[in-house]
Scaffold this active site. Sequence first.
Site, mmCIF file in Angstrom:
data_model
loop_
_atom_site.group_PDB
_atom_site.id
_atom_site.type_symbol
_atom_site.label_atom_id
_atom_site.label_comp_id
_atom_site.label_asym_id
_atom_site.label_seq_id
_atom_site.Cartn_x
_atom_site.Cartn_y
_atom_site.Cartn_z
ATOM 1 N N CYS A 273 0.814 -1.227 0.000
ATOM 2 C CA CYS A 273 0.000 0.000 0.000
ATOM 3 C C CYS A 273 0.844 1.271 0.000
ATOM 4 O O CYS A 273 0.348 2.342 -0.351
ATOM 5 C CB CYS A 273 -0.947 0.011 1.193
ATOM 6 S SG CYS A 273 -2.135 -1.340 1.163
ATOM 7 N N HIS B 100 -9.224 3.589 -1.292
ATOM 8 C CA HIS B 100 -7.800 3.236 -1.151
ATOM 9 C C HIS B 100 -7.354 2.494 -2.412
ATOM 10 O O HIS B 100 -7.407 1.267 -2.467
ATOM 11 C CB HIS B 100 -7.643 2.369 0.100
ATOM 12 C CG HIS B 100 -6.268 1.867 0.360
ATOM 13 N ND1 HIS B 100 -5.126 2.393 -0.211
ATOM 14 C CD2 HIS B 100 -5.839 0.845 1.172
ATOM 15 C CE1 HIS B 100 -4.063 1.723 0.235
ATOM 16 N NE2 HIS B 100 -4.469 0.783 1.058
ATOM 17 N N CYS C 215 0.144 2.048 6.655
ATOM 18 C CA CYS C 215 0.536 0.662 6.900
ATOM 19 C C CYS C 215 0.705 -0.050 5.570
ATOM 20 O O CYS C 215 0.096 0.322 4.561
ATOM 21 C CB CYS C 215 -0.501 -0.043 7.767
ATOM 22 S SG CYS C 215 -2.181 0.010 7.103
#
Length: 384
Positions: free
Chosen positions: A88, A340, A370
């Site tokens: 990510c 996201h 994260c």
Amino acid sequence: MDAYIVTALRTAGGRRGGALKDWHPVDMGAAVLDALVERSGIDPNAIDDVIMGCVTQAGEQSVHVGRNAVLASGLPKSVPAVTIDRQCGSSQQALQFAAQAVMSGTQDVVIASGVESMTRVPMGSAGYWTPEPKAGSPTGKGTAKNYPGIVFSQFTGAQMMAEKHGFSREEMDAFALESHRKAAAATEEGAFEDEILPLETEAGPHTIDEGIRFDATIEGIGSVKPLVKGGSISAANASQICDGASGVLVVNERALKTHGLTPLARMVDMTVTAGDPVIMLEEPLFATDRALKKSGMSLDEIDLYEVNEAFAPVPMAWAKHVGADPSRLNVHGGAIALGHPLGASGTKLMATLVHALHRHGKRYGLQTMCEGGGQANVTIVERL
């Protein structure tokens, strides 16, 4: 030399199967590259490199999506590119690599970017990260030799964080509702206008993040079933699957002078750390500790924080751990409302942070998120 952000853009998020479903990820990435060059006014031939983050490098995002985005754009074919994956944090790492390149003087102008079409290339298309041989160790043992019997899961990690830090379902749902409310208010006030690159769709220019629920209620959020049996994490208090692309143009002092550019922000600190891959999502807490120590700054000096809302307990635990002022956290909402888009989220959040600093007249901003494998990046910037 210092590294400066000159332009920072993102597309408005598209829901799975939504407004951006017909956009090939290469074309989304190319649109951002072209817009960064156009808005900065820089000569495209001056671009030394393009670094593009992408997590699921399969299907339409395989075979080097970064280079293909350059070839689909108006940039000269002589502009090189590289595609990277730090889960990510992929495009946040792209930004940090770009900054390191221009600070060293080996390059003067680098675009850091990211793309992810979670509609056209669903999460998991490239294979899940598990200790099974299919995940990829040539020895056939993979991570099982060090983590026997563990199946690494972001959902399990999120549930572990909620329990470790003592967050109830009600508290996390309330955080999720606030994310939608802040995102809705920011949209209605035009807070995203400078950072969003409109993309043409059948319905017209796509300029509003599709994930925002303008009529969200705590009852509706609370009615969604948990993702983990018997747990408190749900799809409603977690980030939304999203299509999108983003990018920033990064230069050094030499490029500022040569090309007559006006910077939006200066890079202050770049940190990346790794920790427990089982709880997985907790590392932003400790990466922030390290970044503040490295930079010699206190959290009180940071005016705005962008902490990716992969799951509600991540920013909640981060704020609790560092003693953050909640009024400075994700002031325009976060991924629970805005989506996201995995590999695009790093430079997406940076675009939001830099423009928010300008909009609110603030000086310092901090971004963290994260990442799979128990990693985290932290980037601190100063508005100029």
